[in-house]
Design an enzyme around this catalytic site. Structure first.
Site, PDB file in Angstrom:
ATOM      1  N   LEU A  20       0.854  -1.193   0.153  1.00 53.01           N
ATOM      2  CA  LEU A  20      -0.295  -0.304  -0.119  1.00 53.01           C
ATOM      3  C   LEU A  20       0.731   0.918   0.068  1.00 53.01           C
ATOM      4  O   LEU A  20       1.184   1.770  -1.102  1.00 53.01           O
ATOM      5  CB  LEU A  20      -0.885  -0.293   1.235  1.00 53.01           C
ATOM      6  N   ASP A  21       1.495   1.269   1.213  1.00 53.06           N
ATOM      7  CA  ASP A  21       2.308   2.705   0.932  1.00 53.06           C
ATOM      8  C   ASP A  21       3.647   2.290   1.904  1.00 53.06           C
ATOM      9  O   ASP A  21       3.411   2.084   3.007  1.00 53.06           O
ATOM     10  CB  ASP A  21       2.063   3.603   2.019  1.00 53.06           C
TER      11      ASP A  21
END
Length: 341
Positions: A20-21
Site C-alpha cells: 500500500l504505502d
C-alpha cells in the site's frame, strides 16, 4: 539496495515496495508525474498522504484508533524525525515533537482527519524526478485528536523502555508522576497536556477506559512501553464485524512552458468487508500482482526494481482496478498562474 549489483549479475528480478504505502502510492503518483513530464511540464508541488484507520463507525474509543498492525510499530513511527519542503522552505520536525505537529486534513471533510509528516519526504525529489518542486510532502492520516492524546501519553513516559517499577498500572502511573515531582496523577496529566484542561480530561478518560487507573497487572515489568503495547493490543482490536478503512490522497500541481498549470487530485478510499480487511486488500493484492507480473514475464527487467516505472505501474494499476481498487482522479486546467491562484 546493497543487493542491487548482485541481482543484476545474477540476472534475477527483485521488485521492492509493492504494498500500500509504499507501493500503490508510488504507482498512482508516478502515473500523474510521468504524464506531466511527457508533455513537457514540471511538478511544482507534490503532497501524498495515506492512513490505515478504523471505519468511522468503528472509531468508537477514546483514541479513535484500532490496530491492524503492531502497536510497537505505531509508537516507534510516532517518534521518527521528519523533514519536508513547503513553498521552497525545508521544514524539519524532531521525533520528540512529531505528534505535536499534526495539522487538519480536509480532503474528506466528513471524516475530521489530521495529518502527520512521514519521515524524510525530500528523498522523493530524486526518486520521483521532482526535485525542483517547491513543496514535497508525505504524511500519515489519523482521526483528529489522536496525535494530541498520544503526545500526552508519550510525555507521561509510557513510550519508555525502562522497567515499570511496579506490578500494577495504577502504581506505574503514580511512579511516573512522582518521578516528575507531582504528588497526584491529575496534576501530572495536566502538566503533560501543557495545561490544556480538555485534553487532560480526554487523557484521564482514555486511561480509565484502558483500565490503567486500576490494579490491572502490567504484562512485562521489564518495560513500560512493552506493557503499554500489550494494553493497546488488548483493548484496541477490531471486534467481529467491524471494518477498517484505508485512505490515500495525492495533491499534485504542475506548470508548463506556455504558462498554463494543472492541479491534480487523486484519492483512494477502501473499506474492509466480511472476507478481507482493507489493509489486507491493498497490501496483499498489490504484492500478489507484482509476483504474478514477474512470473508471467510481464516484468522482464532484471535487478532491484521499484514500481515507479511504467512497465510496472501500468499493468499493476490495471489489475488492481479489476479487484475494485480504483483511484478517483480529478484535474483542473488553468491558462496561467493567476487563474490557478
Amino acid at each position: 539496495r546493497s543487493l542491487r549489483k548482485s541481482c543484476e549479475e545474477a540476472g534475477i528480478t527483485i521488485l521492492n515496495e509493492v504494498g500500500l504505502d509504499p507501493g500503490m502510492d508510488h504507482m498512482s503518483a508516478m502515473k500523474i508525474i510521468d504524464s506531466v513530464h511527457e508533455r513537457g511540464g514540471e511538478i511544482t508541488s507534490f503532497s501524498s498522504v495515506c492512513g490505515g484507520l478504523p471505519a468511522p463507525e468503528a472509531a468508537n474509543n477514546p483514541l479513535l484508533y484500532k490496530f491492524s498492525w503492531s502497536p510497537m510499530g505505531v509508537i516507534r513511527a510516532s517518534q521518527n524525525n521528519a523533514q519536508f519542503s513547503r513553498d521552497g522552505k525545508v521544514v524539519k520536525v524532531d521525533g520528540s515533537d512529531l505528534l505535536a505537529s499534526a495539522e487538519p486534513f480536509d480532503a474528506w471533510k466528513s471524516l475530521n482527519l489530521e495529518c502527520l509528516p512521514n519521515r524524510d519526504s525530500l528523498i522523493y525529489g530524486d526518486k520521483y524526478g521532482i526535485s525542483s518542486a517547491g513543496t514535497i510532502f508525505r504524511g500519515t492520516l489519523r482521526y483528529n485528536g489522536f496525535s494530541a492524546l498520544f503526545h500526552v501519553l508519550k510525555n507521561m513516559g509510557l513510550f519508555e523502555q525502562e522497567e515499570t517499577g511496579a506490578a500494577s498500572w495504577n502504581e506505574v502511573l503514580e511512579n511516573l508522576s512522582a518521578k516528575r515531582g507531582f504528588e497526584d496523577l491529575r496534576s501530572f496529566i495536566k502538566y503533560c497536556s501543557n495545561g490544556d484542561k480538555v485534553l487532560a480530561a480526554r487523557t484521564n478518560g482514555a486511561l480509565e477506559w484502558l483500565h490503567m487507573k486500576s490494579d490491572t497487572p502490567v504484562s512485562d515489568p521489564s518495560s513500560v512501553v512493552k506493557s503499554f503495547c500489550d494494553v493497546l493490543e488488548q483493548h484496541l482490536q477490531f471486534a467481529e464485524g467491524e471494518r477498517d478503512m484505508v485512505l490515500m490522497h495525492h495533491d499534485i500541481k504542475a506548470s508548463f512552458c506556455d504558462g498554463s498549470t494543472e492541479h491534480h487530485k487523486c484519492q483512494l478510499q477502501v473499506f474492509g468487508d466480511g472476507k478481507m480487511t482493507a489493509m489486507c486488500k491493498t497490501v496483499g493484492y498489490t504484492a500478489a500482482i507484482g509476483t504474478k507480473l514477474i512470473l508471467d514475464g510481464d516484468i522482464s527487467n532484471k535487478g532491484l526494481l521499484l514500481p515507479t516505472s511504467k512497465s510496472v505501474y501500468v499493468p499493476s494499476l490495471d489489475l488492481l482496478s479489476k479487484e475494485g481498487l480504483v483511484f478517483e482522479e480529478q484535474v483542473r486546467h488553468y491558462k496561467d498562474l493567476d487563474e490557478a491562484v
